[in-house]
Scaffold this motif. Structure first.
Motif, PDB file in Angstrom:
ATOM      1  N   TRP A 183       0.671 -33.267  14.612  1.00  0.00           N
ATOM      2  CA  TRP A 183       0.059 -34.275  13.698  1.00  0.00           C
ATOM      3  C   TRP A 183       0.891 -35.485  13.969  1.00  0.00           C
ATOM      4  CZ3 TRP A 183       0.447 -33.930   7.801  1.00  0.00           C
ATOM      5  CH2 TRP A 183      -0.269 -34.686   7.238  1.00  0.00           C
ATOM      6  N   SER A 186       0.599 -36.986  17.073  1.00  0.00           N
ATOM      7  CA  SER A 186      -0.725 -37.745  17.163  1.00  0.00           C
ATOM      8  C   SER A 186      -0.617 -39.131  16.698  1.00  0.00           C
ATOM      9  CB  SER A 186      -1.872 -37.110  16.898  1.00  0.00           C
ATOM     10  OG  SER A 186      -1.849 -37.039  15.499  1.00  0.00           O
ATOM     11  N   LYS A 212      -2.391 -29.058  20.979  1.00  0.00           N
ATOM     12  CA  LYS A 212      -2.697 -29.390  19.430  1.00  0.00           C
ATOM     13  C   LYS A 212      -2.387 -30.982  19.629  1.00  0.00           C
ATOM     14  CE  LYS A 212      -4.434 -25.716  17.419  1.00  0.00           C
ATOM     15  NZ  LYS A 212      -5.971 -26.054  16.965  1.00  0.00           N
ATOM     16  N   LYS A 216      -5.282 -33.466  18.430  1.00  0.00           N
ATOM     17  CA  LYS A 216      -5.430 -34.366  17.180  1.00  0.00           C
ATOM     18  C   LYS A 216      -5.429 -35.910  17.711  1.00  0.00           C
ATOM     19  CE  LYS A 216      -2.959 -31.302  14.051  1.00  0.00           C
ATOM     20  NZ  LYS A 216      -4.297 -31.399  13.212  1.00  0.00           N
ATOM     21  N   GLU A 219      -9.213 -36.182  18.370  1.00  0.00           N
ATOM     22  CA  GLU A 219      -9.962 -36.470  16.998  1.00  0.00           C
ATOM     23  C   GLU A 219      -9.876 -37.596  16.186  1.00  0.00           C
ATOM     24  OE1 GLU A 219      -8.201 -33.070  15.115  1.00  0.00           O
ATOM     25  OE2 GLU A 219      -9.644 -31.507  16.201  1.00  0.00           O
ATOM     26  N   SER A 220      -8.859 -38.633  16.364  1.00  0.00           N
ATOM     27  CA  SER A 220      -8.484 -39.808  16.066  1.00  0.00           C
ATOM     28  C   SER A 220      -9.709 -40.707  16.286  1.00  0.00           C
ATOM     29  CB  SER A 220      -7.314 -40.331  16.405  1.00  0.00           C
ATOM     30  OG  SER A 220      -6.989 -41.809  15.894  1.00  0.00           O
TER      31      SER A 220
END
Length: 246
Positions: A183, A186, A212, A216, A219-220
């Motif tokens: 996270w 990202s 991962k 992420k 997905e932004s």
């Protein structure tokens, strides 16, 4: 010491009342394996924390219980609502007591430093060192706390290179540590895409955390379509896939 009360009710009584309009099954599903979850909505907890912070909050902290997950969350939220102690180390000791009681990502991630970014900027040097200590700790949620808080306050020009190095050096096997690092990276990518891309091309992350991180980023909403296509092409095969290929 006498138990803290608000409107002639204990905090546990307040929480049980708030739980009646919460969603326990949903909250439990978000925190698998965590015991004693009431399912109180976060905005309701924040309102209660703000009220406590306007009263004898020190007595609240000294008599607070940790049976329910939401009691732990509330402790951290109150620390984010009070005026920080004049002596920074006194306030950080209070925060440390909170970190030791973290038992879920929900408890960890709802914490904020009192005074917000202005407070962090005023004490940036000490707080940066404080968070680096947590990133080198042994406990899963202790490390996650360091990662999430550093992501929240220190993804900037002055700290980016050291921040990337700190994330890259974390070797904790905890799932919630790996997810926090992904996270945070990202977020680094969104704010500093070129420099974070250089890092992603030459890093020592384990395959799970690396993939991962890419997920992420994709997905932004703040990453464009072409960049997402490039990021997808950088995915590593999993260990199982690599064994099959070999």
């Amino acid at each position: 010491m006498e138990t803290y009360t608000l409107d002639d009710l204990t905090i546990k009584e307040h929480l049980l009342e708030l739980a009646e309009k919460g969603n326990k099954p949903f909250t439990e599903s978000l925190n698998p394996g965590v015991e004693h979850v009431l399912g109180i909505r976060v905005p309701d907890l924040r309102k209660l924390a703000a009220r406590i912070a306007r009263t004898d909050w020190e007595r609240f902290l000294e008599t607070s219980d940790t049976f329910y997950m939401e009691e732990r969350m509330l402790y951290g939220m109150v620390l984010g609502c009070i005026r920080p102690d004049e002596d920074l180390e006194v306030y950080l000791h209070r925060v440390t007591c909170f970190v030791w009681m973290i038992n879920s990502w929900s408890v960890c991630d709802t914490f904020k430093f009192a005074g917000g970014q202005r407070f962090v900027d005023r004490h940036a040097g000490r707080l940066w060192e404080y968070l680096k200590q947590w990133m080198n700790a042994d406990g899963e949620y202790e490390v996650r706390f360091g990662v999430v808080m550093s992501m929240s306050y220190f993804v900037d020009e002055a700290h980016l290179e050291e921040l990337l190095a700190c994330y890259d050096s974390i070797r904790h096997e905890g799932y919630y540590v790996k997810m926090a690092v992904a996270w945070a990276l990202s977020v680094c990518f969104v704010k500093f895409p070129e420099r974070t891309m250089e890092y992603l091309k030459n890093n020592s992350l384990d395959t799970f955390t690396y993939n991962k991180t890419l997920q992420k980023i994709v997905e932004s909403f703040r990453v464009d379509k072409d960049t997402k296509a490039l990021i997808r092409s950088m995915k590593r095969p999993s260990d199982k896939q690599r064994n099959v290929m070999e």
